[in-house]
Scaffold this active site. Structure first.
Site, PDB file in Angstrom:
ATOM      1  N   HIS B  69       0.741  -1.336   0.202  1.00 46.94           N
ATOM      2  CA  HIS B  69      -0.172  -0.403  -0.222  1.00 46.94           C
ATOM      3  C   HIS B  69       1.173   1.137  -0.029  1.00 46.94           C
ATOM      4  O   HIS B  69       1.640   1.815   1.073  1.00 46.94           O
ATOM      5  CB  HIS B  69      -1.369   0.426   1.119  1.00 46.94           C
ATOM      6  CG  HIS B  69      -1.838  -0.709   1.725  1.00 46.94           C
ATOM      7  ND1 HIS B  69      -2.301  -1.709   1.971  1.00 46.94           N
ATOM      8  CD2 HIS B  69      -2.748  -1.488   0.048  1.00 46.94           C
ATOM      9  CE1 HIS B  69      -4.072  -2.378   1.877  1.00 46.94           C
ATOM     10  NE2 HIS B  69      -3.516  -1.827   0.242  1.00 46.94           N
ATOM     11  N   SER B  70       0.547   2.189  -1.133  1.00 47.41           N
ATOM     12  CA  SER B  70       2.114   3.038  -1.178  1.00 47.41           C
ATOM     13  C   SER B  70       2.110   3.972  -0.489  1.00 47.41           C
ATOM     14  O   SER B  70       3.340   4.736   0.023  1.00 47.41           O
ATOM     15  CB  SER B  70       1.767   3.072  -2.526  1.00 47.41           C
ATOM     16  OG  SER B  70       0.841   3.890  -2.729  1.00 47.41           O
ATOM     17  N   GLU B  72       1.816   3.823   3.082  1.00 44.20           N
ATOM     18  CA  GLU B  72       2.320   3.697   3.749  1.00 44.20           C
ATOM     19  C   GLU B  72       3.944   3.866   4.254  1.00 44.20           C
ATOM     20  O   GLU B  72       4.408   2.985   3.810  1.00 44.20           O
ATOM     21  CB  GLU B  72       1.701   2.373   4.227  1.00 44.20           C
ATOM     22  CG  GLU B  72       0.386   2.144   4.051  1.00 44.20           C
ATOM     23  CD  GLU B  72      -0.702   0.849   4.609  1.00 44.20           C
ATOM     24  OE1 GLU B  72       0.341  -0.513   4.861  1.00 44.20           O
ATOM     25  OE2 GLU B  72      -1.449   0.517   4.196  1.00 44.20           O
ATOM     26  N   ARG B 127      -2.555   4.109  -2.793  1.00 40.69           N
ATOM     27  CA  ARG B 127      -2.961   3.246  -1.567  1.00 40.69           C
ATOM     28  C   ARG B 127      -3.284   2.103  -2.797  1.00 40.69           C
ATOM     29  O   ARG B 127      -2.432   1.502  -2.774  1.00 40.69           O
ATOM     30  CB  ARG B 127      -4.015   3.144  -1.072  1.00 40.69           C
ATOM     31  CG  ARG B 127      -4.278   1.508  -0.594  1.00 40.69           C
ATOM     32  CD  ARG B 127      -6.113   1.742   0.296  1.00 40.69           C
ATOM     33  NE  ARG B 127      -6.538   0.060   0.453  1.00 40.69           N
ATOM     34  CZ  ARG B 127      -5.786  -0.531   1.897  1.00 40.69           C
ATOM     35  NH1 ARG B 127      -5.779   0.406   2.685  1.00 40.69           N
ATOM     36  NH2 ARG B 127      -6.461  -1.533   1.844  1.00 40.69           N
ATOM     37  N   ASN B 144      -3.754  -5.887  -1.843  1.00 39.65           N
ATOM     38  CA  ASN B 144      -4.086  -6.708  -0.896  1.00 39.65           C
ATOM     39  C   ASN B 144      -5.414  -7.238  -0.654  1.00 39.65           C
ATOM     40  O   ASN B 144      -5.310  -7.577   0.510  1.00 39.65           O
ATOM     41  CB  ASN B 144      -3.228  -6.139   0.737  1.00 39.65           C
ATOM     42  CG  ASN B 144      -3.126  -7.213   0.835  1.00 39.65           C
ATOM     43  OD1 ASN B 144      -2.417  -8.578   1.048  1.00 39.65           O
ATOM     44  ND2 ASN B 144      -3.239  -7.349   2.405  1.00 39.65           N
ATOM     45  N   HIS B 196       2.875  -3.559   6.949  1.00 37.05           N
ATOM     46  CA  HIS B 196       1.720  -2.691   6.148  1.00 37.05           C
ATOM     47  C   HIS B 196       1.334  -1.486   7.890  1.00 37.05           C
ATOM     48  O   HIS B 196       2.386  -1.657   8.496  1.00 37.05           O
ATOM     49  CB  HIS B 196       0.383  -2.869   6.186  1.00 37.05           C
ATOM     50  CG  HIS B 196       0.066  -3.810   5.767  1.00 37.05           C
ATOM     51  ND1 HIS B 196      -0.407  -3.405   4.183  1.00 37.05           N
ATOM     52  CD2 HIS B 196       0.512  -5.175   5.037  1.00 37.05           C
ATOM     53  CE1 HIS B 196      -1.343  -4.373   3.427  1.00 37.05           C
ATOM     54  NE2 HIS B 196      -0.715  -5.345   3.415  1.00 37.05           N
ATOM     55  N   TYR B 198      -1.310   1.837   9.393  1.00 35.16           N
ATOM     56  CA  TYR B 198      -0.771   1.919  10.565  1.00 35.16           C
ATOM     57  C   TYR B 198      -1.752   0.978  12.287  1.00 35.16           C
ATOM     58  O   TYR B 198      -2.889   1.028  11.498  1.00 35.16           O
ATOM     59  CB  TYR B 198       0.349   3.297  10.788  1.00 35.16           C
ATOM     60  CG  TYR B 198      -1.820   3.888  10.999  1.00 35.16           C
ATOM     61  CD1 TYR B 198      -2.330   4.881  12.109  1.00 35.16           C
ATOM     62  CD2 TYR B 198      -1.851   4.378   9.784  1.00 35.16           C
ATOM     63  CE1 TYR B 198      -3.225   5.461  12.295  1.00 35.16           C
ATOM     64  CE2 TYR B 198      -3.584   4.918   9.698  1.00 35.16           C
ATOM     65  CZ  TYR B 198      -3.505   5.372  10.839  1.00 35.16           C
ATOM     66  OH  TYR B 198      -5.085   6.274  10.789  1.00 35.16           O
ATOM     67  N   GLU B 270       0.921  -3.945  11.362  1.00 31.05           N
ATOM     68  CA  GLU B 270       0.663  -2.899  10.585  1.00 31.05           C
ATOM     69  C   GLU B 270       1.575  -2.133  11.351  1.00 31.05           C
ATOM     70  O   GLU B 270       1.394  -2.505  13.064  1.00 31.05           O
ATOM     71  CB  GLU B 270      -0.714  -2.425  11.894  1.00 31.05           C
ATOM     72  CG  GLU B 270      -1.770  -3.417  10.463  1.00 31.05           C
ATOM     73  CD  GLU B 270      -1.958  -2.742   9.332  1.00 31.05           C
ATOM     74  OE1 GLU B 270      -1.619  -1.878   9.303  1.00 31.05           O
ATOM     75  OE2 GLU B 270      -3.001  -3.335   8.781  1.00 31.05           O
TER      76      GLU B 270
END
Lengths: 96, 309
Positions: B69-70, B72, B127, B144, B196, B198, B270
């Site tokens: 997920h870009s 992040e 994302r 994902n 990932h 958060y 996360e």
């Protein structure tokens, strides 16, 4: 370039499963154009949602009418992004 | 930076700098690190995987990916720090040295390069991937939700405009299919870890079904050990458990797929949340996040090493 002037990130606190379900329903409601940063899990865990400026009023009314507590986690997302960008640019200039 | 030592691990970097970092690391450590291009993104960027190996052929291996997920960004930054940490600790840290003397580690730092580039140039909150969706003005697929594990079930969207759009079919995204093909052709992965941000959680299968995975008990106790080790540095508290019981139902996720491939030690992280910034985690949080996460990664890798199957 997409900017986020006036977008807020709201932190929502569900008091019970019913409120949790109401927040969950928001995720499927494309009308509000919400972006769930931290999704619905359980009542102990807040939910973070980015709300576009033009939908802030309606989403806050929706939350308040359902007695869902919330706080403003980020007041103006673009301001924070601008800060991040400035920090990156100045860090990149140090070697120069 | 002229070399990997002078790379600034405490800030966020655009994709070209991460690509350069990878090449520097390989050039400086040719006996330990190599770069494998496992495919290309939709926009033609290389999908680079760093292989850390001390020799042997098709050794049992550990997969780690960051940044699917870009937006992040702390995950790609942490992945870069992990790469340097592996190089620095091999030969010094007995646990990591033992692992690398028997196993290989594969690390994909920018798992969604088009999205990462886009998040730096056009939309910091991006994302998904960047492949257009026929018949829709909305771009991209949630990579994902695109894996062949409960694909199309609850916990993913069929709408191309949704942040959790699953795509037209499993593996429709080259960023996903390239990993699938690589992992299948390798055939000897023993751990598969996706990072990932958060929310501070360590999760194991399943996400698409309530049925506990057959290794639920072992994965639960390993997760407990890993989050305890993680907390030992700064007291960062993680929740842990299966995806569906700890977060929500999510279908088409990477670690459900890897687990169903027979990779027992499948986990997803996360990473750190300061409670104020979400995806805009300040740069002074990068190294503390990476450092504490490394403790948990070592716990999982060490357990994998000591419990061959």
């Amino acid at each position: 370039k997409e900017t986020f002037e006036g977008h807020q990130v709201l932190r929502m606190y569900a008091k019970n499963e019913d409120q949790l379900a109401l927040i969950n329903d928001l995720e499927d409601n494309h009308e509000f154009e919400l972006d769930f940063w931290r999704g619905v899990t359980d009542v102990r865990t807040p939910v973070d949602v980015r709300v576009p400026h033009h939908n802030l009023r309606s989403i806050k009314i929706h939350l308040e009418s359902n007695a869902i507590d919330y706080s403003i986690m980020i007041g103006d997302l673009q301001a924070m992004l601008d800060e991040e960008r400035m920090e990156m640019v100045s860090a990149a200039r140090v070697p120069e | 930076p002229k070399n990997a030592d002078s790379y600034d691990y405490a800030r966020y970097h655009p994709i070209n700098e991460i690509y350069s970092f990878q090449d520097m690391l390989v050039a400086e450590n040719p006996k330990l690190v190599s770069k494998i291009v496992i495919g290309k993104s939709y926009e033609g960027r290389p999908l680079n995987v760093l292989k850390f190996s001390t020799g042997g052929t098709n050794r049992p291996a550990i997969w780690i990916d960051t940044g699917i997920h870009s937006r992040e960004w702390v995950t790609q930054a942490s992945g870069t720090w992990f790469a340097k940490k592996i190089v620095d600790d091999y030969g010094r840290d007995p646990a990591l040295t033992a692992i690398l003397n028997k196993m290989d580690i594969y690390l994909e730092i920018v798992t969604n390069p088009d999205g990462y580039y886009f998040s730096h140039t056009s939309n910091r909150m991006w994302r998904k991937t960047r492949k257009p969706n026929p018949g829709s003005s909305c771009i991209g697929v949630d990579p994902n939700r695109n894996w062949d594990a409960g694909f199309g079930g609850a916990g993913a969207s069929g709408s191309p405009c949704a942040e959790t759009y699953r795509g037209p079919k499993a593996n429709s995204e080259s960023e996903v299919k390239s990993i699938v093909d690589f992992v299948k052709s390798h055939g000897n992965f023993k751990a598969f870890i996706s990072l990932h941000a958060y929310s501070q959680m360590l999760l194991y299968p399943y996400g698409y079904t309530k049925t506990p995975c057959k290794d639920d008990t072992e994965l639960h106790s390993l997760a407990k050990k890993a989050v305890t080790d993680l907390a030992s540095l700064y007291g960062t508290r993680y929740r842990f458990g299966s995806i569906i019981n700890t977060i929500y139902q999510a279908s088409g996720g990477s670690i459900d797929w890897s687990y169903n491939q027979g990779i027992k030690y499948s986990f997803t992280f996360e990473l750190r949340d300061t409670g104020r910034y979400g995806f805009i985690l300040p740069t002074n949080q990068i190294i503390p996040t990476a450092t504490e996460t490394w403790q948990a990664l070592m716990a999982i890798m060490n357990h994998t090493y000591k419990n061959p199957y």
